[in-house]
Scaffold this motif. Structure first.
Motif, short mmCIF file in Angstrom:
data_model
loop_
_atom_site.label_atom_id
_atom_site.label_comp_id
_atom_site.label_asym_id
_atom_site.label_seq_id
_atom_site.Cartn_x
_atom_site.Cartn_y
_atom_site.Cartn_z
N LYS A 1 77.68 194.34 79.27
CA LYS A 1 78.53 193.69 80.24
C LYS A 1 79.32 194.70 81.04
O LYS A 1 79.50 194.54 82.24
CB LYS A 1 79.45 192.70 79.52
CG LYS A 1 80.28 191.87 80.46
CD LYS A 1 81.08 190.84 79.71
CE LYS A 1 81.90 190.03 80.68
NZ LYS A 1 82.64 189.00 80.03
N ALA A 2 79.82 195.75 80.39
CA ALA A 2 80.60 196.77 81.09
C ALA A 2 79.76 197.50 82.13
O ALA A 2 80.29 197.98 83.11
CB ALA A 2 81.18 197.77 80.09
N LEU A 3 78.45 197.55 81.91
CA LEU A 3 77.59 198.26 82.85
C LEU A 3 77.15 197.39 84.02
O LEU A 3 76.62 197.91 85.00
CB LEU A 3 76.34 198.78 82.12
CG LEU A 3 76.57 199.82 81.04
CD1 LEU A 3 75.26 200.15 80.35
CD2 LEU A 3 77.19 201.07 81.62
N THR A 4 77.38 196.10 83.97
CA THR A 4 76.86 195.19 84.99
C THR A 4 77.33 195.55 86.38
O THR A 4 76.52 195.62 87.31
CB THR A 4 77.26 193.74 84.67
OG1 THR A 4 76.75 193.42 83.37
CG2 THR A 4 76.68 192.78 85.69
N SER A 5 78.62 195.82 86.58
CA SER A 5 79.10 196.13 87.92
C SER A 5 78.54 197.46 88.41
O SER A 5 78.25 197.61 89.59
CB SER A 5 80.63 196.14 87.97
OG SER A 5 81.14 197.15 87.14
N ILE A 6 78.36 198.42 87.51
CA ILE A 6 77.78 199.70 87.90
C ILE A 6 76.31 199.50 88.25
O ILE A 6 75.82 200.04 89.24
CB ILE A 6 77.94 200.74 86.79
CG1 ILE A 6 79.42 201.01 86.53
CG2 ILE A 6 77.23 202.04 87.16
CD1 ILE A 6 79.71 201.79 85.29
N LEU A 7 75.59 198.73 87.45
CA LEU A 7 74.19 198.44 87.76
C LEU A 7 74.07 197.77 89.12
O LEU A 7 73.15 198.05 89.88
CB LEU A 7 73.57 197.57 86.67
CG LEU A 7 73.29 198.25 85.35
CD1 LEU A 7 72.92 197.23 84.29
CD2 LEU A 7 72.21 199.30 85.49
N ALA B 1 88.37 203.94 87.76
CA ALA B 1 89.37 202.94 88.18
C ALA B 1 89.29 201.67 87.33
O ALA B 1 90.31 201.03 87.09
CB ALA B 1 89.18 202.60 89.66
N SER B 2 88.10 201.33 86.86
CA SER B 2 87.92 200.11 86.06
C SER B 2 87.91 200.39 84.56
O SER B 2 87.55 199.52 83.78
CB SER B 2 86.64 199.40 86.48
OG SER B 2 85.53 200.22 86.20
N ASN B 3 88.29 201.61 84.19
CA ASN B 3 88.37 202.02 82.78
C ASN B 3 87.03 201.98 82.04
O ASN B 3 86.99 201.82 80.83
CB ASN B 3 89.42 201.21 82.01
CG ASN B 3 90.81 201.57 82.44
OD1 ASN B 3 91.13 202.75 82.62
ND2 ASN B 3 91.65 200.58 82.64
N PHE C 1 91.55 214.07 81.18
CA PHE C 1 91.78 214.02 82.63
C PHE C 1 92.78 212.92 82.98
O PHE C 1 92.95 211.95 82.23
CB PHE C 1 90.47 213.82 83.39
CG PHE C 1 89.82 212.46 83.18
CD1 PHE C 1 90.08 211.41 84.03
CD2 PHE C 1 88.95 212.26 82.12
CE1 PHE C 1 89.49 210.16 83.84
CE2 PHE C 1 88.33 211.03 81.92
CZ PHE C 1 88.61 209.98 82.78
N SER C 2 93.42 213.08 84.11
CA SER C 2 94.38 212.09 84.58
C SER C 2 93.64 211.00 85.35
O SER C 2 92.85 211.28 86.26
CB SER C 2 95.42 212.74 85.50
OG SER C 2 96.20 211.75 86.14
N LEU C 3 93.92 209.76 85.03
CA LEU C 3 93.28 208.63 85.72
C LEU C 3 93.71 208.56 87.19
O LEU C 3 93.01 207.98 88.01
CB LEU C 3 93.64 207.32 85.02
CG LEU C 3 93.10 207.17 83.59
CD1 LEU C 3 93.66 205.91 82.94
CD2 LEU C 3 91.59 207.16 83.57
N GLU C 4 94.84 209.17 87.52
CA GLU C 4 95.35 209.14 88.89
C GLU C 4 94.84 210.30 89.74
O GLU C 4 94.99 210.30 90.96
CB GLU C 4 96.89 209.16 88.90
CG GLU C 4 97.51 207.86 88.37
CD GLU C 4 97.52 207.80 86.84
OE1 GLU C 4 97.64 208.86 86.19
OE2 GLU C 4 97.40 206.70 86.30
N ASP C 5 94.25 211.32 89.12
CA ASP C 5 93.80 212.50 89.85
C ASP C 5 92.44 212.23 90.48
O ASP C 5 91.45 212.02 89.79
CB ASP C 5 93.70 213.70 88.90
CG ASP C 5 93.47 215.01 89.62
OD1 ASP C 5 92.95 215.00 90.76
OD2 ASP C 5 93.81 216.06 89.04
N ASN C 6 92.38 212.24 91.79
CA ASN C 6 91.17 211.93 92.53
C ASN C 6 90.33 213.17 92.84
O ASN C 6 89.31 213.07 93.50
CB ASN C 6 91.53 211.19 93.82
CG ASN C 6 90.34 210.55 94.48
OD1 ASN C 6 89.35 210.24 93.83
ND2 ASN C 6 90.42 210.36 95.77
#
Length: 91
Positions: free
Chosen positions: A1-7, A48-50, A60-65
């Motif tokens: 399910k977690a991979l669905t949006s990436i797929l 961004a979606s963890n 790594f920092s989640l805010e560092d782009n």
């Protein structure tokens, strides 16, 4: 399910990865600038979606782009699960 949006972002063709590795000659393996740009968007969306999260080895920092996550984290949390889901071929 977690991979669905990436797929959905990647829209991969499901195939037999082992057979593709045997049948596609190395001179046909390539990565374009557009491929890298899409990959960056996928990694950023995954962070961004963890779906990609910091680890003990990669804090790594989640805010560092600009810096992070490292390639090992991306491989473990994104590439390996995703490619396994669609037949085991390379990214």
């Amino acid at each position: 399910k977690a991979l669905t949006s990436i797929l959905n972002m990647v829209q991969p063709i499901r195939a037999n990865g082992a057979e593709l590795h045997r049948s596609v000659p190395a001179k046909k393996w390539c990565v374009t600038r557009a491929d890298l740009q899409q990959f960056r968007k996928i990694v950023m969306a995954s962070v961004a979606s963890n779906k990609i999260t910091p680890t003990d080895q990669d804090q790594f920092s989640l805010e560092d782009n600009e810096i992070g996550p490292c390639v090992h984290t991306i491989c473990q949390q994104l590439i390996q699960p995703l490619t396994a889901e669609v037949g085991g071929m390379s990214w």
